[in-house]
Every structure is written in structure tokens, then in C-alpha cells.
Design a protein around this motif. Structure first.
Motif, PDB file in Angstrom:
ATOM      1  N   PRO A 196       1.603  -4.567  13.449  1.00  0.00           N
ATOM      2  CA  PRO A 196       0.948  -3.470  12.716  1.00  0.00           C
ATOM      3  C   PRO A 196      -0.021  -4.020  11.678  1.00  0.00           C
ATOM      4  O   PRO A 196       0.060  -5.176  11.267  1.00  0.00           O
ATOM      5  CB  PRO A 196       2.137  -2.756  12.040  1.00  0.00           C
ATOM      6  N   SER A 197      -0.962  -3.189  11.258  1.00  0.00           N
ATOM      7  CA  SER A 197      -1.938  -3.616  10.257  1.00  0.00           C
ATOM      8  C   SER A 197      -1.218  -3.962   8.961  1.00  0.00           C
ATOM      9  O   SER A 197      -0.169  -3.391   8.650  1.00  0.00           O
ATOM     10  CB  SER A 197      -2.974  -2.516  10.009  1.00  0.00           C
ATOM     11  N   LYS A 207       0.810  -1.216   0.000  1.00  0.00           N
ATOM     12  CA  LYS A 207       0.000   0.000   0.000  1.00  0.00           C
ATOM     13  C   LYS A 207       0.842   1.264   0.000  1.00  0.00           C
ATOM     14  O   LYS A 207       0.303   2.365  -0.120  1.00  0.00           O
ATOM     15  CB  LYS A 207      -0.932  -0.008   1.209  1.00  0.00           C
ATOM     16  N   ASP A 208       2.137   1.110   0.139  1.00  0.00           N
ATOM     17  CA  ASP A 208       3.036   2.258   0.028  1.00  0.00           C
ATOM     18  C   ASP A 208       4.273   1.834  -0.744  1.00  0.00           C
ATOM     19  O   ASP A 208       4.603   0.649  -0.808  1.00  0.00           O
ATOM     20  CB  ASP A 208       3.426   2.790   1.403  1.00  0.00           C
ATOM     21  N   GLY A 209       4.924   2.790  -1.348  1.00  0.00           N
ATOM     22  CA  GLY A 209       6.131   2.506  -2.119  1.00  0.00           C
ATOM     23  C   GLY A 209       7.109   3.656  -1.979  1.00  0.00           C
ATOM     24  O   GLY A 209       6.960   4.526  -1.102  1.00  0.00           O
ATOM     25  N   SER A 219     -12.059  -0.569   3.857  1.00  0.00           N
ATOM     26  CA  SER A 219     -11.429  -1.166   5.031  1.00  0.00           C
ATOM     27  C   SER A 219     -10.142  -1.871   4.667  1.00  0.00           C
ATOM     28  O   SER A 219      -9.945  -2.306   3.538  1.00  0.00           O
ATOM     29  CB  SER A 219     -12.392  -2.165   5.678  1.00  0.00           C
ATOM     30  N   THR A 220      -9.264  -1.999   5.651  1.00  0.00           N
ATOM     31  CA  THR A 220      -7.984  -2.664   5.436  1.00  0.00           C
ATOM     32  C   THR A 220      -8.190  -4.164   5.249  1.00  0.00           C
ATOM     33  O   THR A 220      -8.921  -4.792   6.003  1.00  0.00           O
ATOM     34  CB  THR A 220      -7.064  -2.427   6.649  1.00  0.00           C
ATOM     35  N   ASP A 221      -7.548  -4.741   4.237  1.00  0.00           N
ATOM     36  CA  ASP A 221      -7.681  -6.176   3.998  1.00  0.00           C
ATOM     37  C   ASP A 221      -6.982  -6.961   5.090  1.00  0.00           C
ATOM     38  O   ASP A 221      -5.900  -6.611   5.535  1.00  0.00           O
ATOM     39  CB  ASP A 221      -7.051  -6.540   2.650  1.00  0.00           C
TER      40      ASP A 221
END
Length: 525
Positions: free
Chosen positions: A344-345, A129-131, A327-329
Motif C-alpha cells: 500500500p502507499s 497521515k492518520d491517527g 502528492s503522496t510522499d
């Protein structure tokens, strides 16, 4: 995987998909392979300039297998290509250069996005989700003859720009010459940009690229992985390098099979004296990718999850949008029921098979590869011999009075010889998958001349799969008859085939294959 993401192999795989789905695969720059396609490159550029005199292109030449910006250079005309030297021993890809990139602080930048290919059979893809956003160190100007050689302006490679006097090491993820991609998205969002649309386009690019690579990966997979071995047997973290254009359209630059996972950088304390300094940006992104990859691949966690699993609610029929919102998977487990709840999520988002329905229509070449694999014959091989190709044509009933087996042999020899003469490193003789795909396209064009290429290929695939399902059932019925009548020594060999049980699963259910073939015939009428 290392071979599949080399610049030439990737270009060939994407080009095949561009032939079938030009609109869906317009995220990869127009490319030519050197030295074999140099005359084609010259001819096509000349023709495009004649059709549009105002077109003033720039091209970027990238050595095959190169990394960290090594050997890359820009040109304005095909005559500027350095044909002398090591081009023959080190082939390259030349691409149309993207002249209008999105700029931040007047600087060009690219995105390094981490993608987990969790499994090939079945296909499972996760995206971080981030790069990382990696910046050039000189303000960008569109290419001219005067600035073509200014690598700090045009090339985003971290390994190049770190040697620039303008490179900024920062303790913040929002500033400096390397930042988090999320910080760029936040900045764009503050200016009114639709961030969900940007993510949707990036996810689509990643899935389509892996769909293009999957057919040949499966050929190598079947040569190494024992037949019938259940579940995933390997995984890979890929580094996708993506460039956002000024209009926010993402463009694929390349894919790295072995992306750097360093979380520190070298800092020169005095001339020739260096020390490793922690990089907060790298740590923020890469630690999460490694941590969640291990969480996903941990077989003990999987087993524990199976023991704790409860009946799930029916899945919604509603088509999900390709966005980062919502929502977060969950990482395939309920974190409240195990010690991982304290972690962490998750940073890895599943995108396939989650969005499979939206992309399955693109998997035509994968079905062609399944035909190729079926007729390889020898375990561990990745090339099809002339006998295997003849058997494919015969079993799929593709020969007729206008297309004899002698013509089949000529087609095999011509295409195989041309692919084997391209200077590619190969340990086996015979027809590689790319050559088989080309031959399959030729057969489809001969058989269904009035249809567009995509429909030609799809229709021939359906026809072949139907014929093979029918053949499998004949073999199964006959083998059962032989077993039942073995004391009487009665044998059955219709069509001159040796009727033994198939050692593979049928490609399609017979009823489904019949219905698909009928649909195509009615569509053509």
C-alpha cells in the motif's frame, strides 16, 4: 527517550523554549512542577485572579511518569492539591485545564498521532497521515465543583473510558468511542473547516516539540553511541496526544515513548470472562505505522535504493506549505523499481528535514547543548564537572574584570546544587544540561543586558562558537608545527593551552562565524 517524555522533563524542555519563543510555543498549557513549585503555583494563581477577577480556572494534576489516566484529577484551587501521601515520592505536573475543547456528538475527544523519529543525527521526523480519535463516554460540560470527579466526561484516556457502560466498540472507523482521525477531518471538512490549516498546525506542533526534546536527547546519544559512527543508529515511534480546542487550535497534552500497538480489545463475555476481539480502527492505523517504519529502517532496501539511484533534478527553491495536500510522499525509493511496489502507499509523511528551513531558527538550545557536550570531557558522562565549566568559560573568553573565575565557581555551585536538590534521579554528580542552559542564560543576560533574552542567547552562542573555531585553528596550526619540527623538540603553547589536535569537528566555519558575529554587532548598533 522514556525519561525525556516524562511529564516533568517534557514540561521543563518546553518551558525553556517558551522563555525564548513564547509565541511559537503557546501550544502547551501553562504548567507547574510539584512539589518544588507549589509556592510559585499558589502565588501566580493568586496574582492572575487579582488581575482578572472574572477568571475562574480549572487545573489538572498529572503524576510524573503516570499512564492510562492513573492518578489524574481536576481541581479549582491550589488548596485542593493533595499534598499529603505520595506527592514527595511521586512528583507531578499541574496544568491549566483546557475548558473549551472541540466537541463531536457533544463529546470531548483527543487525537493519538504516531510520529517516527527516524534519526537524531541528522534529525529526521515522519508523521503518520492518520491517527486515532479517542472519545469520552459522557457528554461534556465545562468543569464545575459538581462534575470535577466525572472522569468519563473530562478524561479521554481509552484505558479509563473502556470501563464505562457507554463505551461503544464499533466495526466502523467512523463511529464508536474510538475512530480514525481522518474520519473526524472528513466530518469537519464537510462543515467548511480548512483541513490543510489544521494539519499545518499539528505538523508545526510536532516539529517544535521534538526540537525542544532534541538537546537533551543528544547529550544521552553521545554517551551511548560511538563517536564518528556513520548514519542513523536508533529510531523510536512516539505517540503524541493532542487536543483540538473549539477554535481548532491544537494543544499538546503529552508524548508517549512506548505507545500501545495492540490491534484488539478485551470484551467481557460474562462476569469475569474476557476474550480478545479485533479492533478495525486500531488495525487500520497501527499496522500501517509498523509496516512503513520497517520499510524506512530496512538497511537492505536502503542499499538496493543506492544501487538503483539515478541523478535527481535540482530541488525547487519554492517554500513548501505545511499541509497534508499534494502528492503522496515516496518512502525514499521508487516503488516501481522494486518488489515494494505491491505494498500500500506510504502512510508516513516526512516533515523534517523537509520543512527544516522554517524551524531551524528555533534550535538555539541545541547549539547550547553542543557546547555542553564539547566540554564534558569523559566519554559516556552526561554531567559537566567544575573543571569542565571553568574550561568552557576560559576557552570562550567569557571572564573579565567584572566576572572573575571565582564568580564562575559560585555560579556553577549555586545552579548545580539547586538542580541536584530537586529530587531528580541521577547517577552522576555535576551539572546536568538543564543547569548548564540556565547558567548560559545567566551569562547571556549579564553580557548583553540591553537585548531581549532570545537575542542575548543567540549572540552569546555566536560569540562562543567564534572563539572556539579560532581556538581550534590555533591548535591545528600549532600541532602541525610540532609535527614538522619534532626532531628539534620545539613546542608551542600560546594561551597556556595544550595544543593537540581537536577530537571534534569545528562548530562553525571561521568565516561564517566572523560574519555572523559582525551581523549581530551591527544589528545591536
Amino acid at each position: 527517550m522514556t525519561e525525556m517524555v516524562r511529564k516533568i522533563t517534557l514540561s521543563r524542555a518546553v518551558r525553556t523554549m517558551q522563555d525564548l519563543f513564547p509565541e511559537e510555543y503557546n501550544f502547551y498549557p501553562r504548567s507547574w512542577i510539584l512539589p518544588e513549585e507549589f509556592p510559585l503555583f499558589v502565588a501566580e494563581v493568586r496574582m492572575m485572579k487579582e488581575n482578572d477577577p472574572a477568571w475562574k480556572p480549572t487545573f489538572i494534576v498529572k503524576p510524573d511518569g503516570g499512564c492510562q489516566g492513573d492518578g489524574i484529577y481536576l481541581i479549582k484551587d491550589p488548596s485542593d492539591i493533595r499534598l499529603a501521601g505520595n506527592l514527595q515520592s511521586r512528583p507531578a505536573v499541574v496544568q491549566e485545564y483546557i475548558c473549551k475543547p472541540l466537541l463531536i456528538d457533544k463529546l470531548k475527544f483527543d487525537i493519538r498521532l504516531y510520529v517516527l523519529l527516524k534519526s537524531l543525527e541528522p534529525l529526521e521526523i515522519y508523521i503518520a497521515k492518520d491517527g486515532l480519535s479517542r472519545f469520552c463516554t459522557e457528554p461534556y460540560q465545562e468543569p464545575t465543583l459538581k462534575n470535577l470527579h466525572q472522569v468519563f466526561m473530562h478524561l479521554t484516556n481509552y484505558s479509563l473510558n473502556i470501563h464505562s457502560g457507554n463505551f461503544i466498540h464499533s466495526d466502523s472507523v467512523n463511529t464508536g468511542s474510538k475512530r480514525t482521525f481522518s474520519s473526524i477531518l472528513y466530518r469537519l471538512s464537510s462543515k467548511g473547516v480548512d483541513i490543510k490549516k489544521v494539519w499545518s498546525d499539528i505538523i508545526s506542533l510536532v516539529i517544535k516539540t521534538i526540537v525542544a526534546l532534541t538537546p537533551e536527547l543528544k547529550v544521552y546519544y553521545q554517551s551511548d553511541i560511538p563517536t564518528g559512527k556513520p548514519g542513523p543508529t536508533c529510531f523510536q515511534i512516539l505517540g503524541f496526544d493532542i487536543l483540538l480546542m473549539k477554535n481548532l487550535k491544537p494543544m499538546l497534552l503529552e508524548v508517549n515513548a512506548n505507545p500501545s500497538m495492540r490491534i484488539e480489545h478485551e470484551q467481557e463475555l460474562s462476569p469475569g470472562v474476557f476474550e480478545n476481539v479485533p479492533s478495525p480502527v486500531d488495525e487500520e492505523v497501527k499496522v500501517a505505522v509498523i509496516r512503513d517504519t520497517l520499510r524506512l529502517m530496512d538497511p537492505y532496501k536502503k542499499k538496493k535504493k543506492d544501487n538503483l539511484s539515478q541523478p535527481s533534478e535540482p530541488a525547487s527553491e519554492k517554500k513548501e506549505q505545511l499541509s497534508e495536500g499534494g502528492s503522496t510522499d515516496k518512502l525514499e525509493h521508487d516503488s516501481s523499481k522494486n518488489p515494494e511496489a505491491s505494498l500500500p502507499s506510504p502512510c508516513l509523511k516526512q516533515v523534517f528535514p523537509k520543512y527544516a528551513k522554517q524551524f531551524n531558527y528555533l534550535r538555539l538550545v541545541e547549539r547550547v547543548a553542543a557546547l555542553f557536550i564539547r566540554f564534558l570531557g569523559v566519554k559516556g558522562t552526561t554531567r559537566l564537572g567544575p573543571t569542565g565549566f571553568r574550561t568552557f568559560v576560559r576557552n570562550c573568553k567569557l571572564s573579565n574584570s567584572n566576572f572573575s573565575m571565582a564568580t564562575v565557581d559560585i555560579l556553577y555551585i549555586d545552579i548545580t546544587r539547586r538542580w541536584n536538590s530537586m529530587g531528580m534521579d541521577h547517577k552522576e554528580s555535576g551539572m546536568c544540561l538543564q543547569a548548564f542552559v540556565e547558567a548560559f542564560f545567566c551569562l547571556a543576560q549579564k553580557r548583553y543586558k540591553s537585548l531581549p533574552l532570545r537575542e542575548q542567547v543567540a549572540t552569546l552562542i555566536d560569540f562562543c562558537e567564534y572563539q572556539l573555531v579560532t581556538l581550534d585553528e590555533k591548535r591545528l596550526v600549532c600541532s602541525r608545527g610540532i609535527t614538522e619540527r619534532r626532531p628539534a623538540l620545539i613546542t608551542c603553547q600560546p594561551d597556556g593551552l595544550h595544543l593537540t589536535p581537536a577530537h571534534h569537528a569545528p562548530l562553525l566555519n571561521r568565516t561564517a562565524a566572523t560574519n555572523k558575529l559582525a551581523d549581530y554587532r551591527s544589528h545591536r548598533l
